[in-house]
Design a protein around this motif. Structure first.
Motif: not given
Length: 433
Positions: A346-367
């Motif tokens: 699949e094209p790089i654009e789709k992979i980039v899109s999935r990555y960006k969606v994943s980064q929009e999730k609330v990331l876990l805290t340091g602990g």
């Protein structure tokens, strides 16, 4: 009496172009119906005249430069005359007296010449008959000839692997040996240990379809020649093939000399001029220089090698890093491990899109990340041990486990740094205890 091998290579690689060398037929004919990819030019019908492929010439110049060759001021095509069923004209358009490049060096081995020619058809032997498929006839072919300065079959293999990497990364050729777009031939003879002069004969090994196959064939042929010379016999100058099942080389035909081919200038093609041969193109770098550049950007040696051997992955990594502001090292890890998709499917654009969606999730805290990292390190002792032994893929495996446990709510580079910290801290504690 001890003898040492004298080995030289002739490497043929199909050039990655849209059309054939002297006509408009598609250059990629793999898998097509036999004789469906032909025209009057590549079938040598009366009155058909060749027109040279400019892109093939340019790529030959680029490769010659990458191999450190001196580019000619004058180069011309010649007719190489011999009669064989896969050669519709009764001669091959090649180069001899005036190749594109000469006197180069690659991996410490002198390169005698780099020249451009056309491929032949393909003979198929089945059911007691010999059939010929001209689909491949006329495909542009670069020949790379080394000086006979190899003595160890293992060094031959290393050289060829690096050459293939160069061809693929620079997009000169796909160098796919299974499809026949990279073909290997070796000339081998033996001389008394300590002598400097070349032996008065050479045996050509042809029809080699893999690096391992060539190394085995060379070792078998060295042993055969040693036995002949030790018994006082002469070694015939000939072309031989390798029968892997029987573990022997087999005589095929008498080895031709250059004068047997009666080379003379191709009257239907003009010489390549100095203006054409001064084509600059993009800067050429060796595979090791490219690896070193990736390593300097934090990419592991194993992943650097993968990127150099796969131009589409290398280009995808640069595009991913630009689109996501990830580091080159992080981008390489994400794409090689197919964390957000497979770049080959699949094209790089789709992979980039999935990555960006994943980064929009609330990331876990340091602990929370630390707790998960501790768990991953404790639960995967063998992978930790492998990483400590220098096996970088083991760290990527641990990262994958951490990403899985967190549901993708961890920034990859932060997770990598944390895993390294946890592993080394645990190792230091164990050493003190």
């Amino acid at each position: 009496m001890k003898y040492e091998p004298v080995i030289g290579l002739e490497v043929h690689t199909q050039v990655k172009t849209a059309s054939k060398m002297f006509c408009g037929c598609p250059a990629d004919s793999f898998g097509r119906e036999p004789n469906s990819n032909t025209c009057p030019v590549c079938l040598a019908l009366p009155g058909a005249l060749p027109v040279p492929n400019e892109i093939a010439v340019q790529k030959t110049i680029q490769l010659a430069k990458a191999l450190g060759c001196q580019i000619a001021d004058f180069s011309q095509f010649e007719r190489k005359n011999y009669f064989y069923p896969d050669l519709p004209k009764g001669f091959q358009i090649s180069q001899y007296a005036h190749p594109v490049g000469e006197a180069g060096e690659f991996e410490g081995i002198p390169v005698r010449r780099v020249h451009l020619e056309e491929d032949t058809g393909k003979l198929i032997h089945e059911g007691g008959e010999s059939l010929v498929d001209f689909n491949r006839s006329g495909v542009p072919l670069i020949e790379i000839v080394t000086e006979p300065e190899f003595s160890d079959p293992a060094v031959v293999t290393k050289f060829l692997k690096e050459l293939r990497t160069l061809l693929v990364h620079l997009e000169i050729s796909d160098a796919d040996m299974e499809k026949g777009s990279l073909r290997l031939e070796a000339n081998i003879s033996l001389r008394r240990a300590g002598e400097k002069d070349l032996p008065p004969y050479k045996v050509e090994l042809k029809n080699i379809n893999s690096f391992g196959f060539l190394e085995k064939a060379l070792r078998v042929e060295i042993e055969r020649q040693q036995e002949l010379l030790a018994s006082g016999k002469e070694v015939a100058q000939e072309t031989r093939g390798f029968d892997e099942k029987k573990g022997v080389t087999v005589s095929q035909r008498r080895k031709e000399e250059a004068f047997d081919y009666r080379y003379f200038p191709e009257p239907d093609l003009p010489p390549l001029t100095k203006q054409t041969l001064r084509f600059e193109g993009k800067a050429m770098r060796t595979p090791q220089e490219l690896r070193d550049d990736y390593i300097a950007q934090g990419v592991s040696p194993d992943y650097s090698d993968i990127l150099v051997r796969d131009p589409s992955l290398s280009q995808g990594t640069a595009a991913f890093a630009k689109a996501t502001r990830e580091s080159i090292a992080g981008s390489a890890s994400i794409l090689i491990n197919k964390r957000y998709g497979d770049l080959k499917k699949e094209p790089i654009e789709k992979i980039v899109s999935r990555y960006k969606v994943s980064q929009e999730k609330v990331l876990l805290t340091g602990g929370e990340i630390e707790t998960l990292a501790d768990k991953i390190v404790l639960d995967n002792e063998s992978a930790v041990a492998d990483y400590l032994k220098g096996k970088e893929p083991a760290l990527q495996f641990l990262l994958g486990q951490l990403m899985k446990e967190s549901g993708g709510k961890v920034a990859p580079q932060e997770a990598l740094d944390l895993l390294k910290k946890k592993i080394h801290a645990r190792t230091s504690t164990s050493a003190k205890n």
